[in-house]
Design an enzyme around this catalytic site. Structure first.
Site, PDB file in Angstrom:
ATOM      1  N   CYS A  13      45.812  29.153 -11.034  1.00 46.75           N
ATOM      2  CA  CYS A  13      45.304  27.785 -10.911  1.00 46.75           C
ATOM      3  C   CYS A  13      45.764  27.160  -9.583  1.00 46.75           C
ATOM      4  O   CYS A  13      46.968  27.144  -9.294  1.00 46.75           O
ATOM      5  CB  CYS A  13      45.812  26.941 -12.082  1.00 46.75           C
ATOM      6  SG  CYS A  13      45.409  25.198 -11.898  1.00 46.75           S
ATOM      7  N   CYS A  48      42.092  26.974 -16.654  1.00 50.68           N
ATOM      8  CA  CYS A  48      43.542  26.934 -16.505  1.00 50.68           C
ATOM      9  C   CYS A  48      44.074  26.594 -17.891  1.00 50.68           C
ATOM     10  O   CYS A  48      43.698  25.582 -18.482  1.00 50.68           O
ATOM     11  CB  CYS A  48      43.942  25.862 -15.500  1.00 50.68           C
ATOM     12  SG  CYS A  48      45.676  25.386 -15.653  1.00 50.68           S
ATOM     13  N   GLU A  80       0.850  -1.192   0.000  1.00 56.41           N
ATOM     14  CA  GLU A  80       0.000   0.000   0.000  1.00 56.41           C
ATOM     15  C   GLU A  80       0.883   1.239   0.000  1.00 56.41           C
ATOM     16  O   GLU A  80       2.002   1.193   0.495  1.00 56.41           O
ATOM     17  CB  GLU A  80      -0.862   0.027   1.277  1.00 56.41           C
ATOM     18  CG  GLU A  80      -1.775  -1.160   1.406  1.00 56.41           C
ATOM     19  CD  GLU A  80      -2.438  -1.233   2.783  1.00 56.41           C
ATOM     20  OE1 GLU A  80      -2.389  -0.237   3.533  1.00 56.41           O
ATOM     21  OE2 GLU A  80      -2.982  -2.292   3.095  1.00 56.41           O
ATOM     22  N   CYS A  98      48.358  24.113 -10.661  1.00 53.92           N
ATOM     23  CA  CYS A  98      49.680  24.305 -11.268  1.00 53.92           C
ATOM     24  C   CYS A  98      50.185  25.745 -11.188  1.00 53.92           C
ATOM     25  O   CYS A  98      51.325  26.023 -11.569  1.00 53.92           O
ATOM     26  CB  CYS A  98      49.667  23.842 -12.717  1.00 53.92           C
ATOM     27  SG  CYS A  98      48.689  24.907 -13.794  1.00 53.92           S
ATOM     28  N   ASP A 146       1.336  10.433   3.579  1.00 56.57           N
ATOM     29  CA  ASP A 146       1.919  11.289   4.600  1.00 56.57           C
ATOM     30  C   ASP A 146       0.853  12.211   5.180  1.00 56.57           C
ATOM     31  O   ASP A 146       0.693  13.348   4.752  1.00 56.57           O
ATOM     32  CB  ASP A 146       3.067  12.097   3.985  1.00 56.57           C
ATOM     33  CG  ASP A 146       4.006  12.612   5.046  1.00 56.57           C
ATOM     34  OD1 ASP A 146       3.823  12.251   6.224  1.00 56.57           O
ATOM     35  OD2 ASP A 146       4.910  13.380   4.705  1.00 56.57           O
ATOM     36  N   LYS A 171      10.753   3.101   2.976  1.00 56.88           N
ATOM     37  CA  LYS A 171      10.707   4.554   2.826  1.00 56.88           C
ATOM     38  C   LYS A 171      11.370   4.999   1.517  1.00 56.88           C
ATOM     39  O   LYS A 171      12.448   4.540   1.174  1.00 56.88           O
ATOM     40  CB  LYS A 171      11.438   5.221   4.006  1.00 56.88           C
ATOM     41  CG  LYS A 171      10.766   4.988   5.343  1.00 56.88           C
ATOM     42  CD  LYS A 171       9.443   5.716   5.475  1.00 56.88           C
ATOM     43  CE  LYS A 171       9.631   7.166   5.787  1.00 56.88           C
ATOM     44  NZ  LYS A 171       9.439   7.563   7.156  1.00 56.88           N
ATOM     45  N   TYR A 225      -7.108   1.948   5.602  1.00 53.45           N
ATOM     46  CA  TYR A 225      -6.164   0.863   5.333  1.00 53.45           C
ATOM     47  C   TYR A 225      -6.256  -0.333   6.282  1.00 53.45           C
ATOM     48  O   TYR A 225      -5.463  -1.254   6.180  1.00 53.45           O
ATOM     49  CB  TYR A 225      -4.726   1.392   5.270  1.00 53.45           C
ATOM     50  CG  TYR A 225      -4.260   2.175   6.486  1.00 53.45           C
ATOM     51  CD1 TYR A 225      -4.144   1.573   7.737  1.00 53.45           C
ATOM     52  CD2 TYR A 225      -3.909   3.509   6.363  1.00 53.45           C
ATOM     53  CE1 TYR A 225      -3.695   2.283   8.835  1.00 53.45           C
ATOM     54  CE2 TYR A 225      -3.463   4.238   7.464  1.00 53.45           C
ATOM     55  CZ  TYR A 225      -3.361   3.611   8.698  1.00 53.45           C
ATOM     56  OH  TYR A 225      -2.927   4.310   9.778  1.00 53.45           O
ATOM     57  N   CYS A 263      49.240  20.695 -16.397  1.00 51.48           N
ATOM     58  CA  CYS A 263      48.557  20.942 -15.114  1.00 51.48           C
ATOM     59  C   CYS A 263      48.192  19.587 -14.494  1.00 51.48           C
ATOM     60  O   CYS A 263      47.427  18.815 -15.092  1.00 51.48           O
ATOM     61  CB  CYS A 263      47.302  21.785 -15.337  1.00 51.48           C
ATOM     62  SG  CYS A 263      46.286  21.942 -13.867  1.00 51.48           S
ATOM     63  N   LYS A 281       2.216   4.585   1.448  1.00 46.90           N
ATOM     64  CA  LYS A 281       2.251   5.175   2.781  1.00 46.90           C
ATOM     65  C   LYS A 281       1.957   6.662   2.601  1.00 46.90           C
ATOM     66  O   LYS A 281       2.800   7.431   2.119  1.00 46.90           O
ATOM     67  CB  LYS A 281       3.613   4.959   3.430  1.00 46.90           C
ATOM     68  CG  LYS A 281       3.669   5.415   4.861  1.00 46.90           C
ATOM     69  CD  LYS A 281       4.953   4.915   5.500  1.00 46.90           C
ATOM     70  CE  LYS A 281       5.074   5.273   6.961  1.00 46.90           C
ATOM     71  NZ  LYS A 281       4.785   6.624   7.316  1.00 46.90           N
TER      72      LYS A 281
HETATM   73  S1  IVH Z   1      -0.600   0.611   8.692  1.00 45.09           S
HETATM   74  C1  IVH Z   1      -0.147  -1.514  12.409  1.00 45.09           C
HETATM   75  N1  IVH Z   1      -0.943   1.572   6.280  1.00 45.09           N
HETATM   76  O1  IVH Z   1       2.183   5.483   8.715  1.00 45.09           O
HETATM   77  C2  IVH Z   1      -0.146  -0.814  11.143  1.00 45.09           C
HETATM   78  N2  IVH Z   1      -0.087   3.007   7.955  1.00 45.09           N
HETATM   79  O2  IVH Z   1       4.706   5.188  10.246  1.00 45.09           O
HETATM   80  C3  IVH Z   1      -0.026   0.620  11.303  1.00 45.09           C
HETATM   81  N3  IVH Z   1       0.342   5.284   7.216  1.00 45.09           N
HETATM   82  O3  IVH Z   1       0.872   5.681  11.923  1.00 45.09           O
HETATM   83  C4  IVH Z   1      -0.264   1.440  10.166  1.00 45.09           C
HETATM   84  N4  IVH Z   1      -0.341   5.011   5.140  1.00 45.09           N
HETATM   85  O4  IVH Z   1      -0.265   7.041  10.056  1.00 45.09           O
HETATM   86  C5  IVH Z   1      -0.539   1.814   7.533  1.00 45.09           C
HETATM   87  N5  IVH Z   1      -1.303   2.302   4.116  1.00 45.09           N
HETATM   88  C6  IVH Z   1      -0.922   2.543   5.366  1.00 45.09           C
HETATM   89  C7  IVH Z   1      -0.477   3.820   5.763  1.00 45.09           C
HETATM   90  C8  IVH Z   1      -0.042   3.998   7.081  1.00 45.09           C
HETATM   91  C9  IVH Z   1       0.145   5.862   6.028  1.00 45.09           C
HETATM   92  C10 IVH Z   1       0.894   5.957   8.408  1.00 45.09           C
HETATM   93  C11 IVH Z   1       0.094   5.760   9.655  1.00 45.09           C
HETATM   94  C12 IVH Z   1       1.041   5.182  10.657  1.00 45.09           C
HETATM   95  C13 IVH Z   1       2.356   5.595  10.094  1.00 45.09           C
HETATM   96  C14 IVH Z   1       3.466   4.685  10.569  1.00 45.09           C
END
Ligand code: IVH
Length: 659
Positions: free
Chosen positions: A400, A418, A121, A403, A125, A306, A221, A424, A123
């Site tokens: 330079c 130079c 999935e 040299c 932010d 990451k 999620y 050189c 992640k």
């Molecule tokens: S799962 C036990 N799925 O990432 C599982 N987290 O660094 C916990 N986050 O606190 C989270 N997208 O805020 C999960 N597809 C995703 C996510 C996700 C973003 C965030 C979430 C969590 C943080 C952890």
């Protein structure tokens, strides 16, 4: 009201003043809280002031103003704020991070997960949230807080348009997800550092109407359902209930598919309208998830791969001039080392004096660095607000640094050079490094430090001298033993029969990159033939421009270069194009190849192997491509080749085919 002894008029005037004062103060606090996401006072102080204002307004209604903060919607929620802490049904965990594929593999090995099924999935932010449904109604939204106790933000979460407030599922249900702000909304706001902060600030707003205007988004999620067996099925179930589930989610089996997903989305995320900072990889089997359990912080069954940052902040500790193989001086910033896009960066090019002026960089400045074209990092801008007191302006020298020759700057050119092209030491060093480079003569083991020693010890003055080196000479250098010295000599000797294209490129003619060198090698059979070509003739080659043609002509008109070529020929460097039998009757005659991914050997070497067998290497996959030669970390090309049913070969497969 402290004074009880004043007359009625005095008291009432004082009340009026106090009401005005409190209204002004509370409005200012609200503004800071709503608009800047800053709590200027503690909840207690705020509430005391608010209560005092309410009391006064009740006693003296004639002084109550229509725009009093007690009349705004915002405060009604504020009064709820005192008791909005809610305990989570189960801890909201965080995720362990993997910063590269090695760490991902180490994690998988812990539970023999290399061959298992996962869900990948994005992640997002943003901020994690737990949502409770009862009898099909959305009843509560709780922030993560410390993982055990969060804050009730139900009213604000209700404003998220894609979240279903009613679902066709009557049993109690908890779902968790990520609340975030899209880039397009973020762009319309001022004062927030990034979409995550903006989302956090919006969720804290006391006025739900204001929060609604922030157009927050959500992806779900996770859920907890007794009967479920698989996380992927859970997500599908949530989809049928109408929850927003990220469309990028994918069921993946085995390490390779995980890596492919990560690479694919490291690219695709650039097109998304919301911020992502990695991939969450979760074991699909819920039974296996339970078996693995969690530490007090993270589940053992999930990890966050990451993405590496492509822009980051650091400090300039020095600015030095680097001298290129053609004598051009490039100011280079030496940086406090930082991690950037997967590597440690400690230098960034400042290009030229104009750039230094335009950016107004000084030694000691804090700067933003970016990976440009993935290779050379560059300075995006300085951070003026962080400029320390004792920064130093960089001054160009007149001579330079290598040299001592007086530096030259041609009129209208930004580059300072130079002029000592033959002697050189810095220029000699760069010329030899270029000659030994992967795309040129590909001499393994001849790195910067060794070249430096060879020059310092007066063993070499140009590239041809490399071929006169003997074992004793190399053994006399620091760090060499019999075996390593022998290897270096072997590598140098092996480079004598490289292709004409590599040789032309290796000479380092200005404006002549590897592709131009290849074109030249296709049109001329030897260095001698090329040296006699007029600029007009060279220009007739498709892909060779006027400037390159001029530079080639100039190069071969320079006596020192002709002397060098003679020296190379004496040292038995192949300077002619040799058509081998395999190129005429080659196994790959008429076959087209694409190369993708990373290999232990250079791509040029692979290309040469294919070309020697009569094949053609092109850059893009099409239905006409016969083979994809695929290394590590292959991305979209591999996917496309699979779709088009193109045969995929590893480098080993390729070699097998040739034999
Ligand atoms: S799962 C036990 N799925 O990432 C599982 N987290 O660094 C916990 N986050 O606190 C989270 N997208 O805020 C999960 N597809 C995703 C996510 C996700 C973003 C965030 C979430 C969590 C943080 C952890």
């Amino acid at each position: 009201m402290k004074s009880k002894n004043k007359g009625l008029i005095g008291v009432s005037a004082e009340a009026k003043n106090r009401i005005e004062e409190l209204s002004k103060q509370i409005t200012a606090w609200n503004k800071a809280y709503y608009e800047l996401n800053q709590s200027e006072v503690s909840d207690q102080v705020y509430d005391a002031a608010y209560r005092e204002l309410i009391d006064l307004e009740t006693k003296y209604p004639e002084y109550k103003k229509l725009n009093s903060p007690t009349q705004s919607v915002g405060h009604q929620i504020q009064t709820n704020k005192q008791n909005n802490k809610v305990e989570h049904s189960r801890q909201m965990l965080s995720l362990e991070n993997a910063y590269n594929f090695n760490e991902l593999e180490t994690w998988l090995k812990r539970f023999k997960g290399e061959e298992k099924d996962f869900v990948c999935e994005l992640k997002i932010d943003g901020l994690s949230i737990s949502l409770l449904y009862e009898d099909g109604h959305f009843i509560k939204a709780i922030t993560r807080g410390d993982g055990f106790i969060g804050e009730d933000v139900t009213a604000n979460v209700r404003t998220i348009k894609t979240l279903p407030l009613e679902i066709a599922y009557k049993q109690p249900l908890e779902v968790r997800g990520e609340i975030f702000m899209s880039y397009s909304v973020f762009k319309t706001l001022d004062g927030f550092a990034n979409p995550r902060n903006a989302a956090a600030g919006s969720l804290k707003l006391l006025d739900t109407n204001l929060c609604a205007q922030r157009h927050l988004s959500i992806f779900i999620y996770e859920t907890f359902k007794q009967s479920a067996q698989s996380h992927f099925d859970n997500l599908e179930f949530l989809k049928t209930l109408g929850f927003p589930i990220n469309p990028a989610n994918r069921f993946c089996s085995g390490l390779q598919q995980l890596k492919d997903f990560c690479l694919e989305y490291d690219e695709k995320r650039k097109q998304l309208d919301y911020p992502t900072d990695g991939i969450v990889i979760k074991l699909d089997s819920l039974a296996f998830q339970r078996e693995l359990g969690a530490t007090n912080k993270y589940p053992r069954w999930a990890i966050a791969y990451k993405f590496s940052a492509e822009e980051t902040e650091t400090q300039i500790i020095d600015i030095k001039l680097e001298i290129g193989r053609t004598g051009a001086l490039t100011p280079t910033a030496h940086l406090r080392p930082v991690q950037l896009a997967g590597t440690t960066v400690s230098k960034a090019s400042l290009h030229n004096a104009d750039q230094i002026k335009n950016l107004d960089v000084r030694i000691g400045d804090f700067v933003l660095v970016r990976k440009a074209g993935e290779i050379i990092p560059e300075i995006v801008k300085i951070l003026p607000e962080k400029r320390p007191e004792n920064t130093q302006v960089f001054e160009y020298p007149n001579y330079c640094p290598s040299c001592g020759s007086e530096l030259e700057q041609k009129e209208k050119e930004v580059i300072i050079r130079c002029p000592n092209i033959l002697a050189c030491p810095a220029q000699i060093q760069r010329k030899i490094e270029h000659w030994a480079g992967k795309q040129a003569m590909d001499i393994h083991g001849l790195g910067t430090a060794i070249v430096e020693q060879l020059i310092e010890n007066n063993l070499i003055k140009d590239v041809a001298d490399l071929y006169t080196l003997n074992l004793e000479a190399i053994l006399a250098l620091d760090g060499f033993k019999e075996k390593s010295a022998q290897n270096l000599i072997m590598a140098i000797q092996n480079s004598k029969n490289r292709s004409l294209a590599r040789l032309i490129y290796g000479l380092g003619i200005r404006h002549t990159g590897f592709n131009s060198a290849k074109l030249l090698a296709q049109n001329y059979n030897s260095l001698l033939e090329l040296s006699k070509a007029s600029p007009e003739e060279l220009c007739n080659i498709e892909g060779i421009g006027e400037i390159t043609a001029q530079e080639i002509n100039k190069f071969f008109a320079e006596p020192s270069n002709l002397a060098l070529i003679e020296k190379l020929q004496k040292a038995e460097i192949q300077t002619e194009y040799k058509i081998t039998e395999s190129q005429i009757f080659g196994k790959f005659m008429g076959k087209s190849f694409v190369i993708t991914g990373t290999f232990e050997i250079s791509r040029e070497n692979i290309q040469e192997t294919i070309e020697k067998a009569g094949g053609k290497v092109v850059s893009a996959i099409s239905a006409k491509t016969n083979y994809l030669v695929c290394g590590e970390k292959a991305g979209s090309k591999l996917e496309k080749a699979q779709k088009l049913n193109i045969q995929i070969l590893s480098f080993d497969d390729l070699e097998q085919l040739i034999i």
